[in-house]
Scaffold this motif. Sequence first.
Motif, mmCIF file in Angstrom:
data_model
loop_
_atom_site.group_PDB
_atom_site.id
_atom_site.type_symbol
_atom_site.label_atom_id
_atom_site.label_comp_id
_atom_site.label_asym_id
_atom_site.label_seq_id
_atom_site.Cartn_x
_atom_site.Cartn_y
_atom_site.Cartn_z
ATOM 1 N N LYS A 10 0.822 -1.212 0.000
ATOM 2 C CA LYS A 10 0.000 0.000 0.000
ATOM 3 C C LYS A 10 0.859 1.267 0.000
ATOM 4 O O LYS A 10 0.365 2.347 -0.285
ATOM 5 C CB LYS A 10 -0.952 0.011 1.195
ATOM 6 C CG LYS A 10 -0.297 0.261 2.538
ATOM 7 C CD LYS A 10 -1.320 0.328 3.641
ATOM 8 C CE LYS A 10 -0.674 0.687 4.959
ATOM 9 N NZ LYS A 10 -1.654 0.783 6.028
ATOM 10 N N ASN A 53 2.930 -5.892 7.418
ATOM 11 C CA ASN A 53 2.116 -6.682 8.344
ATOM 12 C C ASN A 53 2.210 -6.175 9.784
ATOM 13 O O ASN A 53 2.381 -6.954 10.711
ATOM 14 C CB ASN A 53 2.493 -8.163 8.271
ATOM 15 C CG ASN A 53 3.880 -8.458 8.820
ATOM 16 O OD1 ASN A 53 4.792 -7.636 8.746
ATOM 17 N ND2 ASN A 53 4.033 -9.639 9.383
ATOM 18 N N GLU A 57 -5.029 -7.003 10.056
ATOM 19 C CA GLU A 57 -5.975 -6.271 9.231
ATOM 20 C C GLU A 57 -5.252 -5.528 8.104
ATOM 21 O O GLU A 57 -5.711 -5.504 6.964
ATOM 22 C CB GLU A 57 -6.795 -5.283 10.066
ATOM 23 C CG GLU A 57 -7.719 -5.938 11.062
ATOM 24 C CD GLU A 57 -7.018 -6.410 12.339
ATOM 25 O OE1 GLU A 57 -5.893 -5.941 12.649
ATOM 26 O OE2 GLU A 57 -7.590 -7.271 13.029
ATOM 27 N N GLU A 58 -4.112 -4.904 8.435
ATOM 28 C CA GLU A 58 -3.348 -4.173 7.435
ATOM 29 C C GLU A 58 -2.864 -5.117 6.336
ATOM 30 O O GLU A 58 -2.951 -4.797 5.147
ATOM 31 C CB GLU A 58 -2.150 -3.476 8.085
ATOM 32 C CG GLU A 58 -1.287 -2.714 7.103
ATOM 33 C CD GLU A 58 -0.069 -2.093 7.748
ATOM 34 O OE1 GLU A 58 0.299 -0.992 7.316
ATOM 35 O OE2 GLU A 58 0.525 -2.708 8.662
ATOM 36 N N GLU A 60 -4.200 -8.053 5.473
ATOM 37 C CA GLU A 60 -5.352 -8.555 4.731
ATOM 38 C C GLU A 60 -5.804 -7.572 3.664
ATOM 39 O O GLU A 60 -6.251 -7.966 2.596
ATOM 40 C CB GLU A 60 -6.501 -8.883 5.685
ATOM 41 C CG GLU A 60 -6.250 -10.133 6.504
ATOM 42 C CD GLU A 60 -7.325 -10.383 7.551
ATOM 43 O OE1 GLU A 60 -8.337 -9.650 7.567
ATOM 44 O OE2 GLU A 60 -7.140 -11.307 8.342
ATOM 45 N N GLU A 61 -5.677 -6.270 3.925
ATOM 46 C CA GLU A 61 -6.044 -5.243 2.945
ATOM 47 C C GLU A 61 -5.135 -5.284 1.722
ATOM 48 O O GLU A 61 -5.524 -4.840 0.643
ATOM 49 C CB GLU A 61 -5.953 -3.854 3.570
ATOM 50 C CG GLU A 61 -6.974 -3.584 4.645
ATOM 51 C CD GLU A 61 -6.707 -2.284 5.396
ATOM 52 O OE1 GLU A 61 -5.692 -1.600 5.104
ATOM 53 O OE2 GLU A 61 -7.503 -1.951 6.279
ATOM 54 N N GLN A 62 -3.910 -5.781 1.873
ATOM 55 C CA GLN A 62 -2.912 -5.750 0.805
ATOM 56 C C GLN A 62 -2.763 -7.071 0.061
ATOM 57 O O GLN A 62 -2.087 -7.131 -0.962
ATOM 58 C CB GLN A 62 -1.554 -5.333 1.392
ATOM 59 C CG GLN A 62 -1.612 -3.942 2.024
ATOM 60 C CD GLN A 62 -0.325 -3.577 2.706
ATOM 61 O OE1 GLN A 62 0.590 -3.097 2.066
ATOM 62 N NE2 GLN A 62 -0.261 -3.823 4.011
#
Length: 69
Positions: A10, A53, A57-58, A60-62
């Motif tokens: 990201k 990582n 959650e961060e 999983e977004e990527q």
Amino acid sequence: MGASYNIKCKHCGTEFMHIADDDFGVIRACVGCECSIETQSPILCPACMKRVNKTEEELEEQILSVMTW
């Protein structure tokens, strides 16, 4: 068993593969359960060297795709 993650950073937009097996931070609670990524061991983008990582959650977004074996 292991997993291969196709990740898009990201921070810089670089796509890269991260391969994890039972020795590299994938925790499997039971057969058939989803795996979770260890956040204590950093996964760094090979282009910008930013950690992808910090939280589950961060990451999983990527994640673009996951292959398990």
